[in-house]
Design an enzyme around this catalytic site. Sequence first.
Site, PDB file in Angstrom:
ATOM      1  N   CYS A   1      -1.900   9.951  -6.324  1.00 52.78           N
ATOM      2  CA  CYS A   1      -3.035   9.667  -5.433  1.00 52.78           C
ATOM      3  C   CYS A   1      -4.092  10.760  -5.587  1.00 52.78           C
ATOM      4  O   CYS A   1      -3.792  11.940  -5.420  1.00 52.78           O
ATOM      5  CB  CYS A   1      -2.592   9.587  -3.971  1.00 52.78           C
ATOM      6  SG  CYS A   1      -4.038   9.415  -2.892  1.00 52.78           S
ATOM      7  N   LYS A  14       0.852  -1.195   0.000  1.00 51.65           N
ATOM      8  CA  LYS A  14       0.000   0.000   0.000  1.00 51.65           C
ATOM      9  C   LYS A  14       0.889   1.246   0.000  1.00 51.65           C
ATOM     10  O   LYS A  14       1.884   1.309   0.725  1.00 51.65           O
ATOM     11  CB  LYS A  14      -0.894  -0.021   1.253  1.00 51.65           C
ATOM     12  CG  LYS A  14      -1.654   1.277   1.518  1.00 51.65           C
ATOM     13  CD  LYS A  14      -2.733   1.566   0.485  1.00 51.65           C
ATOM     14  CE  LYS A  14      -3.326   2.963   0.670  1.00 51.65           C
ATOM     15  NZ  LYS A  14      -4.186   3.365  -0.451  1.00 51.65           N
TER      16      LYS A  14
HETATM   17  O1  HRO Z   1      -5.289   5.831  -0.614  1.00 47.95           O
HETATM   18  C1  HRO Z   1      -5.972   6.221  -1.577  1.00 47.95           C
HETATM   19  O2  HRO Z   1      -7.039   6.853  -1.442  1.00 47.95           O
HETATM   20  C2  HRO Z   1      -5.556   5.968  -2.970  1.00 47.95           C
HETATM   21  C3  HRO Z   1      -4.261   6.086  -3.421  1.00 47.95           C
HETATM   22 CL1  HRO Z   1      -2.950   6.411  -2.403  1.00 47.95          CL
HETATM   23  C4  HRO Z   1      -3.986   5.932  -4.801  1.00 47.95           C
HETATM   24  O3  HRO Z   1      -2.859   6.040  -5.289  1.00 47.95           O
HETATM   25  N1  HRO Z   1      -5.029   5.660  -5.621  1.00 47.95           N
HETATM   26  C5  HRO Z   1      -6.282   5.526  -5.166  1.00 47.95           C
HETATM   27  O4  HRO Z   1      -7.204   5.282  -5.969  1.00 47.95           O
HETATM   28  N2  HRO Z   1      -6.529   5.672  -3.837  1.00 47.95           N
END
Ligand code: HRO
Length: 326
Positions: free
Chosen positions: A131, A47
């Site tokens: 993100c 993650k």
């Molecule tokens: O954690 C998120 O909300 C998230 C991340 Cl880091 C990302 O790179 N892509 C996404 O769809 N959600």
Amino acid sequence: MELDLSCHVAGIKLNSPIMNASGAMCTTLKQLEQLDKSRFLSAIVTKSCTLTPREGNQKPRYHGTSSHSINSMGLANMSLKYYLKAAEIFGKTKPVFLSLAGLSADENVKMIRGIASSETNVSGIELNLSCPNVPNKPQIAYDFEAMGDILNRVFEVDFGTTPLGVKLPPYFDPVHFNQAADVLNNYPKLRWVTCINSIGNGLIIDPITEETVIRPKDGLGGLGGSFVKPTALANVRTFRKLLPSHVDVIGCGGVLRGMDIFEHILCGASAVQVGTYLQESGIAGIPRLYHELENVMTLKEYRTLDDFRGKLKIAPLMFANKDPSC
Ligand code: HRO
């Protein structure tokens, strides 16, 4: 005919082209352990993390179905230290790529230094420049100057031979593809790009309850699943053409069937990442993807992924078309 589904990313040999997308089933050690156990997943991506743990956005922040998903997790993660531990544990059995999403250039630099000085078995670093869900933080890779500034700082760090790639957002305009590639091509040490992150700031609503399906940002979130595949393929195909051959393109977006993997590879992907489908089906769904890809290859008489990688053909010109409406 014996099939060979092995491939390489950044010089690392993978025995299958399938890995998880960062965010899907990879936040806790328990989830990562499951990814480790699946022999059809050739590598693990953690993650996206920050130096310190983050709780992320308010819930509900994920909604998924068998065909699509929307999320606004808000970079909920357990910290770099935690994922270094994961790399130490699971790096013994398969490559572990650490995904980093520092909220500033300084934070990314600190994390990369932390990885470089650790003894752990990190196979690669995937720097997430896309993100879409941290309130008031724009997606860096949509600001080409900011992207260059971050990459200048990152590539100044001596991180030895650990390969580094970047996760890109979807681009929709040929001018933006070229601008992004012009920035990326300034960094000879860049080893791969992952195309694409979720399509940011979509809105899925429930017409029965007349509510948004997630809570943060009044319901806006990153879209994944079948409807992002055409955008993902366009990004894979275009970056494959614009980047030099030593930079791999990892396809990500809309992989729900083996045929989707086939299409990503046909567009030039070295390997693929699976997000929504993995989140919805769990690792139990991964063998099906692998065997479906095997079936497609058998039907088409392809033995290796190289036999069709990047070999997409353009529709032939239609002659003698007298119908002006098509
Ligand atoms: O954690 C998120 O909300 C998230 C991340 Cl880091 C990302 O790179 N892509 C996404 O769809 N959600």
